[in-house]
Design a protein around this motif. Structure first.
Motif, PDB file in Angstrom:
ATOM      1  N   VAL A   1      -3.242  11.271   3.900  1.00 37.78           N
ATOM      2  CA  VAL A   1      -2.261  10.172   3.935  1.00 37.78           C
ATOM      3  C   VAL A   1      -1.071  10.472   3.033  1.00 37.78           C
ATOM      4  O   VAL A   1       0.048  10.018   3.320  1.00 37.78           O
ATOM      5  CB  VAL A   1      -2.869   8.786   3.647  1.00 37.78           C
ATOM      6  CG1 VAL A   1      -3.860   8.377   4.713  1.00 37.78           C
ATOM      7  CG2 VAL A   1      -3.465   8.704   2.273  1.00 37.78           C
TER       8      VAL A   1
ATOM      9  N   CYS B   1       0.143   3.466   8.006  1.00 38.85           N
ATOM     10  CA  CYS B   1       0.994   4.657   8.108  1.00 38.85           C
ATOM     11  C   CYS B   1       1.454   4.857   9.549  1.00 38.85           C
ATOM     12  O   CYS B   1       2.623   5.179   9.788  1.00 38.85           O
ATOM     13  CB  CYS B   1       0.233   5.898   7.631  1.00 38.85           C
ATOM     14  SG  CYS B   1      -0.050   5.988   5.863  1.00 38.85           S
TER      15      CYS B   1
ATOM     16  N   VAL C   1      -1.204   4.478  -2.916  1.00 38.03           N
ATOM     17  CA  VAL C   1      -2.375   3.709  -2.473  1.00 38.03           C
ATOM     18  C   VAL C   1      -3.602   4.621  -2.397  1.00 38.03           C
ATOM     19  O   VAL C   1      -4.699   4.232  -2.805  1.00 38.03           O
ATOM     20  CB  VAL C   1      -2.094   3.008  -1.130  1.00 38.03           C
ATOM     21  CG1 VAL C   1      -3.340   2.334  -0.586  1.00 38.03           C
ATOM     22  CG2 VAL C   1      -0.964   1.993  -1.283  1.00 38.03           C
TER      23      VAL C   1
ATOM     24  N   LEU D   1      -5.192   1.886   5.364  1.00 40.01           N
ATOM     25  CA  LEU D   1      -3.926   2.574   5.111  1.00 40.01           C
ATOM     26  C   LEU D   1      -3.489   3.441   6.286  1.00 40.01           C
ATOM     27  O   LEU D   1      -2.291   3.519   6.594  1.00 40.01           O
ATOM     28  CB  LEU D   1      -4.033   3.414   3.837  1.00 40.01           C
ATOM     29  CG  LEU D   1      -2.793   4.176   3.391  1.00 40.01           C
ATOM     30  CD1 LEU D   1      -1.609   3.239   3.168  1.00 40.01           C
ATOM     31  CD2 LEU D   1      -3.104   4.970   2.120  1.00 40.01           C
TER      32      LEU D   1
ATOM     33  N   PRO E   1       1.937   5.781   0.605  1.00 40.70           N
ATOM     34  CA  PRO E   1       0.589   6.268   0.929  1.00 40.70           C
ATOM     35  C   PRO E   1      -0.048   7.067  -0.214  1.00 40.70           C
ATOM     36  O   PRO E   1      -1.248   6.925  -0.470  1.00 40.70           O
ATOM     37  CB  PRO E   1       0.814   7.143   2.170  1.00 40.70           C
ATOM     38  CG  PRO E   1       2.030   6.558   2.801  1.00 40.70           C
ATOM     39  CD  PRO E   1       2.904   6.152   1.645  1.00 40.70           C
TER      40      PRO E   1
END
Length: 149
Positions: free
Chosen positions: A51, A109, A86, A105, A83
């Motif tokens: 990510v 994204c 997180v 997430l 990202p």
């Protein structure tokens, strides 16, 4: 903005190859009870890495396209770091919570990628690939989180 058409094939192959750890670790988490926690931790770390890479795409695309207005530039560049932040937090959380965070997430994204793709008028293959990869990764993360719950 047009993407390098020659990149389509390698992007697809490398993207699909990037699924191997997600799928393999998900299967292993369900099959190998004794090593479940360490395998889940490995998946969490790999997911956080991926990510972070996905967020960096926004930086590259935003800096390449002079047609984005200032607001769109800030949105793309600002999101590009989210990202990673997180995912870093997810790494600090206990299992399965970190996996749940990443499982949420990845679709976020994808949604931001779809917005940027529309803003830049990217070729459809980019979002087709992102959709496939995001769906499989999200399913793997969810299955792994469920196994750890």
């Amino acid at each position: 903005m047009t993407l390098n058409v020659a990149a389509r094939h390698p992007a697809r192959l490398l993207g699909l190859a990037g699924l191997i750890p997600f799928v393999g670790l998900t299967v292993a988490i369900h099959a190998l009870d004794a090593q479940r926690a360490s395998l889940a931790q490995a998946q969490l770390a790999y997911g956080a890495t991926i990510v972070s890479f996905i967020g960096a795409l926004h930086w590259g695309l935003a800096m390449r396209d002079a047609g984005l207005d200032a607001t769109a530039q800030w949105r793309a560049l600002g999101w590009g770091v989210m990202p990673s932040l997180v995912a870093w937090c997810a790494l600090l959380l206990p299992l399965p919570t970190g996996l749940w965070v990443l499982a949420a997430l990845v679709p976020a994204c994808w949604w931001m990628d779809a917005r940027l793709s529309r803003a830049l008028s990217l070729e459809p293959w980019f979002m087709q690939l992102r959709t496939l990869l995001s769906a499989i990764v999200t399913i793997c993360l969810l299955l792994s989180a469920l196994a750890m719950a």
